[in-house]
Design an enzyme around this catalytic site. Structure first.
Site, PDB file in Angstrom:
ATOM      1  N   GLU A  40      37.374 -28.819  -2.862  1.00  0.00           N
ATOM      2  CA  GLU A  40      38.720 -28.135  -2.822  1.00  0.00           C
ATOM      3  C   GLU A  40      38.809 -27.870  -4.537  1.00  0.00           C
ATOM      4  O   GLU A  40      38.222 -28.464  -5.320  1.00  0.00           O
ATOM      5  CB  GLU A  40      40.008 -28.648  -2.636  1.00  0.00           C
ATOM      6  CG  GLU A  40      39.807 -28.875  -1.089  1.00  0.00           C
ATOM      7  CD  GLU A  40      41.217 -29.343  -0.487  1.00  0.00           C
ATOM      8  OE1 GLU A  40      42.101 -29.752  -1.318  1.00  0.00           O
ATOM      9  OE2 GLU A  40      40.944 -29.695   0.790  1.00  0.00           O
ATOM     10  N   PRO A  41      39.571 -26.823  -4.733  1.00  0.00           N
ATOM     11  CA  PRO A  41      39.739 -26.606  -6.349  1.00  0.00           C
ATOM     12  C   PRO A  41      40.257 -27.831  -7.018  1.00  0.00           C
ATOM     13  O   PRO A  41      39.872 -27.984  -8.066  1.00  0.00           O
ATOM     14  CB  PRO A  41      41.034 -25.550  -6.301  1.00  0.00           C
ATOM     15  CG  PRO A  41      40.839 -24.566  -5.008  1.00  0.00           C
ATOM     16  CD  PRO A  41      40.383 -25.813  -4.055  1.00  0.00           C
ATOM     17  N   GLY A  42      40.918 -28.335  -6.459  1.00  0.00           N
ATOM     18  CA  GLY A  42      41.559 -29.877  -7.108  1.00  0.00           C
ATOM     19  C   GLY A  42      40.817 -31.023  -6.475  1.00  0.00           C
ATOM     20  O   GLY A  42      41.283 -32.262  -7.191  1.00  0.00           O
ATOM     21  N   GLU A  72      22.717 -35.826   4.174  1.00  0.00           N
ATOM     22  CA  GLU A  72      22.543 -34.657   3.035  1.00  0.00           C
ATOM     23  C   GLU A  72      21.832 -35.083   1.895  1.00  0.00           C
ATOM     24  O   GLU A  72      21.248 -34.248   1.444  1.00  0.00           O
ATOM     25  CB  GLU A  72      24.063 -34.464   2.780  1.00  0.00           C
ATOM     26  CG  GLU A  72      24.315 -33.395   1.568  1.00  0.00           C
ATOM     27  CD  GLU A  72      25.697 -32.989   1.632  1.00  0.00           C
ATOM     28  OE1 GLU A  72      26.426 -32.967   2.645  1.00  0.00           O
ATOM     29  OE2 GLU A  72      26.083 -32.177   0.577  1.00  0.00           O
ATOM     30  N   ARG A 131      -3.703 -20.153 -19.944  1.00  0.00           N
ATOM     31  CA  ARG A 131      -2.839 -19.615 -21.179  1.00  0.00           C
ATOM     32  C   ARG A 131      -3.654 -20.141 -22.396  1.00  0.00           C
ATOM     33  O   ARG A 131      -3.701 -21.197 -22.863  1.00  0.00           O
ATOM     34  CB  ARG A 131      -1.520 -20.183 -21.225  1.00  0.00           C
ATOM     35  CG  ARG A 131      -0.773 -19.688 -22.637  1.00  0.00           C
ATOM     36  CD  ARG A 131      -0.621 -18.304 -22.428  1.00  0.00           C
ATOM     37  NE  ARG A 131       0.175 -17.824 -23.790  1.00  0.00           N
ATOM     38  CZ  ARG A 131       0.405 -16.611 -24.068  1.00  0.00           C
ATOM     39  NH1 ARG A 131       0.299 -15.508 -23.271  1.00  0.00           N
ATOM     40  NH2 ARG A 131       1.201 -16.461 -25.017  1.00  0.00           N
ATOM     41  N   GLY A 144      27.176 -35.010  -4.144  1.00  0.00           N
ATOM     42  CA  GLY A 144      27.695 -36.360  -4.993  1.00  0.00           C
ATOM     43  C   GLY A 144      26.804 -36.167  -6.222  1.00  0.00           C
ATOM     44  O   GLY A 144      25.806 -36.477  -6.421  1.00  0.00           O
ATOM     45  N   GLU A 190      26.596 -39.408 -11.428  1.00  0.00           N
ATOM     46  CA  GLU A 190      27.426 -40.504 -11.823  1.00  0.00           C
ATOM     47  C   GLU A 190      27.965 -41.060 -10.507  1.00  0.00           C
ATOM     48  O   GLU A 190      28.148 -42.263 -10.410  1.00  0.00           O
ATOM     49  CB  GLU A 190      28.577 -40.195 -12.939  1.00  0.00           C
ATOM     50  CG  GLU A 190      28.037 -39.539 -14.261  1.00  0.00           C
ATOM     51  CD  GLU A 190      27.674 -38.143 -14.261  1.00  0.00           C
ATOM     52  OE1 GLU A 190      27.533 -37.557 -13.141  1.00  0.00           O
ATOM     53  OE2 GLU A 190      27.542 -37.487 -15.275  1.00  0.00           O
TER      54      GLU A 190
END
Ligand SMILES: Cc1cc2nc3c(=O)[nH]c(=O)nc-3n(C[C@H](O)[C@H](O)[C@H](O)COP(=O)(O)OP(=O)(O)OC[C@H]3O[C@@H](n4cnc5c(N)ncnc54)[C@H](O)[C@@H]3O)c2cc1C
Lengths: 253, 379
Positions: free
Chosen positions: B129-131, B244, B270, B366, B369
């Site tokens: 969420e935003p918070g 996940e 190259r 996640g 840290e």
């Protein structure tokens, strides 16, 4: 009608092939192996014949190392019915030569009695382009090579062949050996559920001795070399410089 | 090539995926990047081929494979060089739909799993969420019980597949004393009144993955759509995070490996200072050292996936892998862009896209840290 499809496990066509330092061959250690792409086309064609009601069973044969089982399983996952592995060598480095392969296949054809053998036109590892033809000769069957179209019409097959400068359509009497070219079809994906089902399809394991065939090599590889590396090109500023170089450096005009 | 963990079926799945990526993804994905999403027919085609049901039951069209099957999927999609494509699929298969598969009732699973496996019902998971991001217990979206179901209010941010998903697994607070028992998961279908896409978000990378802010305004969700027991949401989120994170680690190492392959090709051809860049020891050694670290991390991904498949508790190992791989992929991308020189800074080359895509691996699912704290707690 039963269709027999021989498949070869070869170095994957995406792999950048490296020649071994001692020039004895191509480095096959830790290299991805896959089904010969032409054989995949043969498997696909057999499945299409089955879907069209013109074939009722598809038998896959591979002659080579134990791991060729994986190649057979891939064909089973695409939709073939059962497999026969002829464990002819222990070492991937040992190639089974076309005549030995054709002799084993001839014996399997005698046992299985297919109405059609569909082969790839050649294997992309050694480009021999011989097995299908040798098999037809050993069996005394008709052959249609480099097929870009195939239609079964009663006791004949109509085979469109890719030849220099165009297409040739021939009629061959069945049973026949047909070798397939690139443009015959686009092989399907093996869906994951079919991959899982393939695990349960029957796969017999045999040896060359079971067929009384001697697979020891008749050819000796003298040396294998990489194609000469291409030299770096040069950029020319304009057409005048290009013409000048072609005239004075390359001496081609 | 040979591995004690992968079976013939894994190898065949890998071959089919590699072909699919080469033929059906890579030639088109630049256009998807510009559009900001992966076309639905690509997901349906993947569904037809069984790629979206690797871990799910045969009764729904799945293949009942193990954790290593997910690793194969993540690696092959990671190799595509389009992280946005990979994450679109992997969020659906391994991060969102797992909430239905693992916690759903028989009725819920019968209702949604066939569509999920077929690629007809695309899923998203909405926790952040935003918070509140790293601190999952800090979410503010609330669900109030009313006759017949629940009423959801709040908003969710950075939701992958959020713009186009048909089914969103939403975490909301349902109250209770203990914070770890205060969250419940809800399955919210698209077009549910009170639920809308607030904003389509623009991102540095993963540009063909659609990401949204989702808004819930007194959104009614019937009892039949509650996933798992009331208050079981936090536990479910933490459990599903394991998969996940492992999948992200696998994806990241495949991306790193592919970036190194692309870069080797570049430095070996190259020309500079009378030779190639590869003739420079500093270049060679940098790439050789990274290659070794990636190979080691990848080997650990395989080993941990195998242990996870056997039902072992691998929270410490999975957290360590997420931290390790999320950082390592960024080190690799930095070095690969450096080896490309100015061309690596151009937006339309693969290595540049891959570097932009990789950044989020140290944040999403996640942050490094947070992962290291999970490891430390278990040392
Ligand atoms: C492209 C993208 C897609 C995403 N998709 C989804 C999705 O589909 N569903 C979903 O729910 N979420 C999704 N997320 C959200 C993602 O999981 C969060 O961004 C992530 O968990 C971090 O949360 P945050 O952004 O709120 O950062 P914060 O929690 O604010 O943390 C900011 C930074 O602080 C540091 N930090 C945080 N906690 C600690 C700590 N305990 N100790 C030390 N340092 C710490 C870390 O460096 C962290 O990066 C997505 C994010 C992105 C960018």
């Amino acid at each position: 009608m039963k269709v027999l499809v021989p498949v070869k496990r070869v170095i994957d066509y995406n792999v950048k092939v490296r020649v071994k330092a001692d020039s004895s061959g191509v480095d096959l250690a830790n290299v991805k192996m896959s089904m010969n792409p032409f054989d995949e086309i043969a498997v696909e064609q057999a499945i299409r014949l089955k879907e069209a009601g013109q074939a009722d069973e598809i038998v896959i044969v591979s002659i080579g190392v134990e791991k060729a089982q994986e190649t057979i399983r891939t064909a089973l996952a695409m939709g073939a019915d059962r497999g026969i592995l002829v464990k002819a060598v222990d070492n991937v480095e040992t190639d089974v030569e076309p005549l030995a392969v054709a002799k084993i296949l001839a014996k399997i054809v005698e046992e299985e009695g297919p109405g059609l053998v569909l082969c790839g036109k050649q294997a992309i590892d050694n480009d021999m382009n011989a097995t299908g033809q040798m098999l037809a000769a050993l069996l005394g069957w008709a052959q249609g090579t480099f097929a870009s179209k195939l239609a079964i019409e009663g006791d004949h097959a109509s085979v469109t062949r890719e030849v220099d400068g165009g297409l040739q359509t021939i009629k061959v009497k069945m049973p026949a050996v047909v070798t397939v070219d690139l443009r015959l079809n686009e092989p399907r994906y093996a869906s994951l559920p079919n991959i899982m089902k393939a695990k349960k399809k029957p796969l017999d394991v045999k040896t060359p001795e079971d067929y009384g065939v001697d697979v020891s090599p008749r050819l000796t590889v003298v040396s294998v070399k990489e194609p000469p590396a291409r030299k770096a090109g040069v950029k020319v500023a304009d057409v005048a410089e290009l013409v000048d170089k072609l005239k004075n450096e390359a001496g081609v005009i | 090539m040979t591995s004690p963990f992968f079976t013939g079926e894994h190898a065949m799945l890998r071959d089919q995926l590699r072909r699919f990526v080469a033929e059906e993804v890579v030639p088109h994905a630049e256009a998807w990047e510009a559009e900001g999403s992966v076309p639905r027919d690509v997901l349906r085609r993947m569904g037809e081929l069984g790629f979206l049901g690797i871990r799910y039951g045969e009764q729904w069209g799945g293949a009942d494979m193990d954790t290593l099957g997910s690793v194969v999927l993540a690696e092959e999609l990671g190799r595509s060089t389009f992280g946005g494509f990979a994450i679109t699929v992997l969020v659906h298969t391994d991060m969102a739909s797992v909430h239905v598969a693992n916690a759903g009732t028989p009725e819920q699973r019968a209702r949604w799993m066939p569509g999920i496996v077929a690629g007809e019902t695309v899923t998203a998971v909405a926790v952040t969420e935003p918070g509140a991001g790293s601190d999952v217990k800090g979410i503010a979206t609330r669900a109030e019980q009313i006759p017949g179901g629940w009423r959801l209010s709040g908003s969710k941010l950075f939701i992958t597949n959020g713009v186009h998903a048909d089914l969103v697994c939403v975490a909301a607070k349902t109250g209770g004393e203990r914070p770890s028992r205060a969250v419940t998961m809800f399955a919210v279908e698209r077009d549910t009144p009170g639920f809308r896409v607030g904003r389509v978000l623009d991102k540095q990378g993963w540009r063909c993955s659609d990401t949204a802010e989702l808004v819930f305004e007194e959104c009614f969700v019937p009892h039949e759509n509650v996933l798992g027991p009331e208050g079981g949401g936090f536990g479910a989120i933490m459990r599903n995070f394991q998969n996940e994170r492992l999948v992200i680690a696998a994806m990241a190492m495949a991306e790193a490996e592919t970036a190194l392959e692309i870069t080797l090709e570049h430095v070996k051809t190259r020309r500079a200072f009378g030779g190639t860049l590869w003739d420079r020891e500093a270049v060679r050694q940098k790439l050789a050292a990274l290659w070794g670290r990636v190979a080691a991390a990848k080997a650990m991904v395989h080993q941990v996936a195998w242990r996870d498949g056997r039902g072992e508790d691998c929270v410490r190992e999975v957290s360590a892998l997420k931290a390790l791989c999320g950082e390592l992929v960024n080190e690799v991308m930095y070095a690969c862009v450096q080896c490309h020189g100015g061309s690596g800074f151009m937006a339309d080359v693969a290595i540049n896209r891959m570097a932009r895509d990789a950044r989020v691996h140290a944040i999403g699912g996640g942050a490094t840290e947070v992962m290291l704290e999970e490891v430390a707690k278990r040392l």
